[in-house]
Scaffold this active site. Structure first.
Site, PDB file in Angstrom:
ATOM      1  N   CYS A 172      -2.035   8.804   2.807  1.00  0.00           N
ATOM      2  CA  CYS A 172      -2.039   8.341   1.419  1.00  0.00           C
ATOM      3  C   CYS A 172      -3.375   8.601   0.749  1.00  0.00           C
ATOM      4  CB  CYS A 172      -1.711   6.853   1.358  1.00  0.00           C
ATOM      5  SG  CYS A 172      -0.056   6.426   1.936  1.00  0.00           S
ATOM      6  N   GLU A 218       0.883  -1.165   0.000  1.00  0.00           N
ATOM      7  CA  GLU A 218       0.000   0.000   0.000  1.00  0.00           C
ATOM      8  C   GLU A 218       0.916   1.209   0.000  1.00  0.00           C
ATOM      9  OE1 GLU A 218      -1.378   3.225   0.920  1.00  0.00           O
ATOM     10  OE2 GLU A 218      -1.785   2.490   2.943  1.00  0.00           O
TER      11      GLU A 218
END
Length: 454
Positions: free
Chosen positions: A261, A227
């Site tokens: 993010c 990720e």
């Protein structure tokens, strides 16, 4: 040694020793031994432990928040909310895990086949500082439920957070070696991935870190989940509630000082509502309450480090060099620590190098789109594909965005956020694999087929 620096003050805390190489080997032995027992543990043993860990996170939420705020600057209210959210993931897998691991059955040409979810082994997690509890729990809760064991290499900035997680898991009654924090630096990671006692690896972090971990996992032929970064679009169409969209966009850009993010980083606004949205968005960004992260009323504290703050300042300068207009903010605050003001950039050339980058700080880029086709093209014109947020009341537009925005996740008329029940992850250079929900549980398991002829 790790030397924690309070980003709100610049003051150094007590040094934390780095784990010696010999101790790493001992930790891997403990993990392998723990897995041999835990892999055959019954479902009730696993779910009872998950529930007990959830209780510990809730009980210690204030203490956890103080450590997090001191180490990486997250406002105390947000840090406490993060700790409490962790309990929700442990409880999700405690409640739903057994059903998700039930054997299945399919018919075959020669009879039938059973499908069984079996544990894989010790999983190494390389985790970042920005959500120092939640990121770890996203891997840890399903790891425990799956019958695997966990090894944590946390970020240098948040070694105190790493240590307290191990204490909570141990204090909840976890068997020795089920979860171990490894206070090591990045140069030790590749050797651990290569070690036969480690079955798989998961990383949340930068694109560069992802490349290194994926290379090491590839050489060892081990499963890896990544990720990575994101430059998430926040698309606003004419039918949207502009007032709510603008207010949410501010929160989506400055949460965690823009260091997420899945923060909304690129505001892509239809020309018909561009000016109305921008006026409200600018006012909201200027009104963000910056202050002491230990103050319950603070909305944005410092960035995680002076280095991170200066990286964002350099990006803003680069954007201006490439022709962008800095409407306001995006500047260093003259005080000790890693402080800066929220800012807004317009007139960003979509073809410029900067327009395709991720700004990991509280500065937004705002683009104007003439129609839905241009909005989608702008949204996809980046190497990343993690999250997105779209604002429209038009069902046809929602269907287009769902199908055509290149991202692992899309929120409709809401700020994107992770939740224990839904899959989390991206495509393109935002990584691969999924965390959370059934998908996160199954990522590091052996789906075994048992062929039967009766």
């Amino acid at each position: 040694m790790f030397t924690p620096i309070n980003p709100a003050t610049g003051e150094a805390g007590e040094p934390i020793p780095e784990m010696e190489d010999g101790d790493i080997g001992f930790a891997l032995d403990r993990a392998a031994t723990a897995w041999r027992s835990w892999r055959v543990s019954d479902m009730k043993t696993r779910t009872d432990l998950l529930a007990a860990i959830a209780d510990r996170f809730e009980a210690e939420a204030d203490h956890l928040a103080e450590i997090c705020t001191r180490e990486m600057g997250k406002p105390i209210a947000a840090a406490r909310a993060e700790a409490v959210k962790c309990a929700s993931a442990f409880r999700y897998y405690a409640e739903h895990g057994p059903a998700l691991l039930e054997p299945g059955e399919v018919k075959t040409a020669s009879g039938r086949a059973e499908t069984h979810w079996l544990s894989l082994g010790p999983v190494l997690a390389v985790m970042p500082w920005n959500f120092p509890y939640w990121q770890v729990v996203r891997f840890l809760a399903p790891t425990i439920m799956a019958g695997n064991v966990g090894l944590l290499k946390h970020a240098s900035l948040t070694q105190g957070c790493a240590a307290i997680i191990q204490q909570l898991v141990s204090g909840a009654g976890a068997p020795d070696g089920l979860f171990q924090n490894l206070p090591i630096k990045s140069d030790k990671v590749s050797a651990i991935i290569a070690d036969d006692r480690v079955a798989a690896v998961t990383l949340t972090g930068s694109e560069g870190a992802g490349v290194k971990v994926a290379e090491a996992a590839g050489r060892a032929l081990k499963k890896v989940v990544l990720e990575l970064g994101g430059s998430d679009p926040f698309i606003v169409m004419p039918s949207a509630d502009i007032e709510t969209a603008a207010k949410t966009a501010v929160k989506a850009r400055v949460q965690n000082a823009g260091q997420s993010c899945i923060c909304a980083k690129r505001m892509i606004v239809h020309a018909d509502v561009h000016d109305a949205f921008l006026d409200r968005f600018n006012a909201g960004m200027k009104a963000v309450k910056i202050g002491d992260p230990m103050d319950e009323a603070t909305e944005m504290g410092p960035l995680s480090s002076i280095e991170q703050r200066d990286t964002v300042l350099d990006q803003v300068a680069e954007a201006q060099d490439q022709g962008a207009t800095l409407l306001f903010g995006g500047e260093k605050i003259d005080r000790p620590g890693a402080w800066m003001t929220p800012g807004v950039l317009t007139d960003v050339d979509p073809e410029s190098h900067f327009a395709k980058e991720e700004i990991f700080g509280p500065v937004a880029m705002v683009f104007k789109a003439k129609d839905i086709d241009e909005a989608i093209a702008l949204a996809n014109d980046t190497p990343f594909g993690l999250g997105s947020s779209v604002w429209t009341q038009d069902k046809g537009e929602i269907a287009r965005f769902t199908r055509d925005v290149a991202a692992g996740m899309t929120a409709v008329n809401a700020m994107l956020a992770s939740t224990a029940e839904a899959p989390f992850g991206g495509i393109k250079k935002s990584g691969h694999g999924r965390e959370l929900g059934p998908w996160g549980l199954h990522e590091f398991m052996n789906l075994k087929a048992v062929m039967l002829s009766d």
